[in-house]
Design a protein around this motif. Structure first.
Motif, PDB file in Angstrom:
ATOM      1  N   LYS A  62      51.370  58.483  78.881  1.00  0.00           N
ATOM      2  CA  LYS A  62      50.393  59.306  77.755  1.00  0.00           C
ATOM      3  C   LYS A  62      49.424  59.168  78.731  1.00  0.00           C
ATOM      4  O   LYS A  62      49.023  58.485  78.796  1.00  0.00           O
ATOM      5  CB  LYS A  62      51.181  58.312  76.604  1.00  0.00           C
ATOM      6  N   LEU A  63      48.342  59.786  77.662  1.00  0.00           N
ATOM      7  CA  LEU A  63      47.130  60.286  78.091  1.00  0.00           C
ATOM      8  C   LEU A  63      45.666  59.698  76.655  1.00  0.00           C
ATOM      9  O   LEU A  63      46.234  60.624  75.612  1.00  0.00           O
ATOM     10  CB  LEU A  63      46.487  61.614  77.895  1.00  0.00           C
ATOM     11  N   LEU A  64      44.621  58.849  77.643  1.00  0.00           N
ATOM     12  CA  LEU A  64      43.607  59.173  76.310  1.00  0.00           C
ATOM     13  C   LEU A  64      42.672  59.905  75.903  1.00  0.00           C
ATOM     14  O   LEU A  64      42.922  60.722  77.435  1.00  0.00           O
ATOM     15  CB  LEU A  64      43.056  57.634  76.538  1.00  0.00           C
ATOM     16  N   PRO A  65      42.253  60.339  75.680  1.00  0.00           N
ATOM     17  CA  PRO A  65      41.529  61.336  75.408  1.00  0.00           C
ATOM     18  C   PRO A  65      39.995  61.101  76.286  1.00  0.00           C
ATOM     19  O   PRO A  65      39.472  62.550  77.433  1.00  0.00           O
ATOM     20  CB  PRO A  65      40.473  61.326  73.186  1.00  0.00           C
ATOM     21  N   ASP A  66      40.020  60.515  76.431  1.00  0.00           N
ATOM     22  CA  ASP A  66      39.014  60.262  77.905  1.00  0.00           C
ATOM     23  C   ASP A  66      39.454  60.352  79.339  1.00  0.00           C
ATOM     24  O   ASP A  66      39.012  59.902  80.842  1.00  0.00           O
ATOM     25  CB  ASP A  66      38.250  58.754  77.474  1.00  0.00           C
ATOM     26  N   ARG A  92      42.227  58.259  80.766  1.00  0.00           N
ATOM     27  CA  ARG A  92      43.384  56.988  80.894  1.00  0.00           C
ATOM     28  C   ARG A  92      44.540  57.724  81.013  1.00  0.00           C
ATOM     29  O   ARG A  92      44.053  57.711  79.767  1.00  0.00           O
ATOM     30  CB  ARG A  92      42.415  56.363  80.453  1.00  0.00           C
ATOM     31  N   GLN A  93      45.248  57.152  81.571  1.00  0.00           N
ATOM     32  CA  GLN A  93      46.612  57.709  81.419  1.00  0.00           C
ATOM     33  C   GLN A  93      46.918  56.319  81.787  1.00  0.00           C
ATOM     34  O   GLN A  93      47.123  55.430  82.832  1.00  0.00           O
ATOM     35  CB  GLN A  93      47.085  58.440  82.438  1.00  0.00           C
ATOM     36  N   GLN A  94      48.690  56.431  80.653  1.00  0.00           N
ATOM     37  CA  GLN A  94      49.593  55.729  80.853  1.00  0.00           C
ATOM     38  C   GLN A  94      51.141  55.789  81.128  1.00  0.00           C
ATOM     39  O   GLN A  94      50.723  56.203  80.212  1.00  0.00           O
ATOM     40  CB  GLN A  94      49.479  54.530  79.562  1.00  0.00           C
ATOM     41  N   ASP A 117      49.296  53.378  87.283  1.00  0.00           N
ATOM     42  CA  ASP A 117      48.943  54.045  85.498  1.00  0.00           C
ATOM     43  C   ASP A 117      50.586  53.176  85.032  1.00  0.00           C
ATOM     44  O   ASP A 117      50.117  53.680  84.150  1.00  0.00           O
ATOM     45  CB  ASP A 117      49.435  55.179  85.662  1.00  0.00           C
TER      46      ASP A 117
END
Lengths: 251, 251
Positions: A79-83, A85-87, A205
């Motif tokens: 999953k990605l955050l809009p900025d 950052r990835q998890q 990540d």
DNA sequence: CGGATCTTTGACCACTCTCAAGTGAAGTGG
DNA sequence: CCACTTCACTTGAGAGTGGTCAAAGATCCG
């Protein structure tokens, strides 16, 4: 399987399609819910393929029309955050099923972590099968529950474990999947070895860390003799129980 | 129940057990998969009860023989590390189903976060129903998939968001569940208000933080006017979109 | 061999945690 | 009705873990 001239033999196949005969998904995966006849029909719309590492299978927001079974290799879900950052929110191994049944679209990205062998079929083909084979939905339901358990275990790690403990948990997780047996020496010590399916940034990540901390904690554990690392990717864990102890401070 | 015809539109309600008539679980929850007849039978082994806050419903490692539907209130699911560190891995609201079908036992603790109203029935009764109503398994499957999505969203928060962003995400999550409509003022600004179902230590256990940081970040946001807090528990969010922006650094 | 990519290491900084004290609200008993 | 306890929350000061930025080593692969 020998490979080579499968297609020719297919005509004379007793009942189970050749492609399915040695397939783990037929035994432990979702296809086990299907009858011979259903397997034959499903296999008509099925394609086996190899996917090279780092290839995206589906991207966030995109409509999914294909489902797959993993025959070999490792898939990462992230999953990605809009900025940016990835998890990584999940790893899947053979013979897991990839795809979300009944869903609109998820904001999940699915990507080959290693080179991959998969068996794909159209979403519609599976949904048709579900109607006639209720056990199929049962298997999918069970896989969903298993993934839910795994996700919740990982929530505990992300929320409450230190970097070192996260890394130890991660190595145990991979060992359990890739070298579940391990080997036992004469003193009853269990060891395991495997090739890491993820590079350091992926591990970071997955663990909610930076690659730098992953590297630092890993060398730390290497110096303590908890793990042995060769060529960055090849891991040997001389005593897996010792590593499990490093998984939480009380043991 | 009144003899009149308050809910005339529900023509079939003649046979529906009184207890089920106004129950959310029958409409949006798993019971919606059952026929009148099945509802009647299930309701024979069903008990409705109130549970006071902080009461454990199931503990880790214990065998579960009862399942429940939440009629009102909030349930927290949590996991423990051997040294006592705790992580809340899920929150459930009405009309969610509580319990893990087909499972051995999970290492999950289920506890009433607020005072609770639930409708319980024996595991065996549900499992019998599943055999005759495939749609029931479908609903349970869907709830599992929904919980999986939620767990993965939360993995992203735990792994990659700062304390402040976690808190903002948490408040949005609660607002969406407890006051989904909110209200809109003349300028088109959406506000929401609700009573927090969790105390600070629970929030901390949910966010993977300490109660102190929760408190600090909350006062910070209070000073900025992002949230208003009364008596520790009553929250008003004057502009929920502004709060959503605080959920990640890039807008 | 050369270049790209991945990994390690170092120095410094920031965020969150820990420990500790202080405030406030709710409930109890005199 | 008011001391008194209890529990929850807040606030502060200092420490530590993990993050950031930068550079140097490894490894891979053409």
């Amino acid at each position: 399987m020998a490979g080579g001239d499968d297609k020719r033999k297919d005509i004379h196949s007793a009942g189970i399609p050749v492609l399915c005969r040695a397939c783990e998904a037929r035994h432990k995966g979702v296809c086990g819910a299907l009858t011979e006849d259903q397997l034959v029909r499903l296999s008509r719309s099925t394609t086996r393929k190899a996917v090279s590492k780092e290839t995206p299978l589906t991207s966030a927001g995109e409509d999914v029309t294909q489902f797959s079974n993993i025959l070999g290799g490792v898939v990462k879900l992230s999953k990605l955050l809009p900025d940016g950052r990835q998890q990584i929110v999940g790893l899947q191994f053979a013979p897991d099923f990839i795809g979300r049944p009944f869903s609109e679209q998820s904001d999940l990205t699915t990507e080959a972590a290693t080179t991959l062998r998969i068996c794909s079929f159209p979403k519609s083909a599976l949904e048709k099968m579900i109607e006639e084979a209720p056990d199929l939905e049962h298997r999918l339901h069970n896989q969903a529950l298993r993934e839910l358990d795994e996700a919740r275990d990982w929530l505990l790690s992300l929320g409450r474990r230190s970097a070192r403990e996260k890394l130890a948990s991660f190595l145990c997780l991979i060992a359990d999947h890739i070298d579940p047996e391990g080997s036992e020496d004469t003193n009853g010590i269990h060891s395991a070895q495997f090739e890491l399916p993820l590079k350091r940034t992926d591990i970071a990540d997955f663990l909610g860390l930076t690659p730098e901390t992953v590297s630092r904690r890993l060398t730390e554990m290497r110096k303590e003799g908890l793990v042995e690392v060769t060529q960055n990717r090849y891991i040997r864990i001389p005593d897996i129980d010792a590593l499990r102890d490093a998984t939480s401070s009380d043991g």
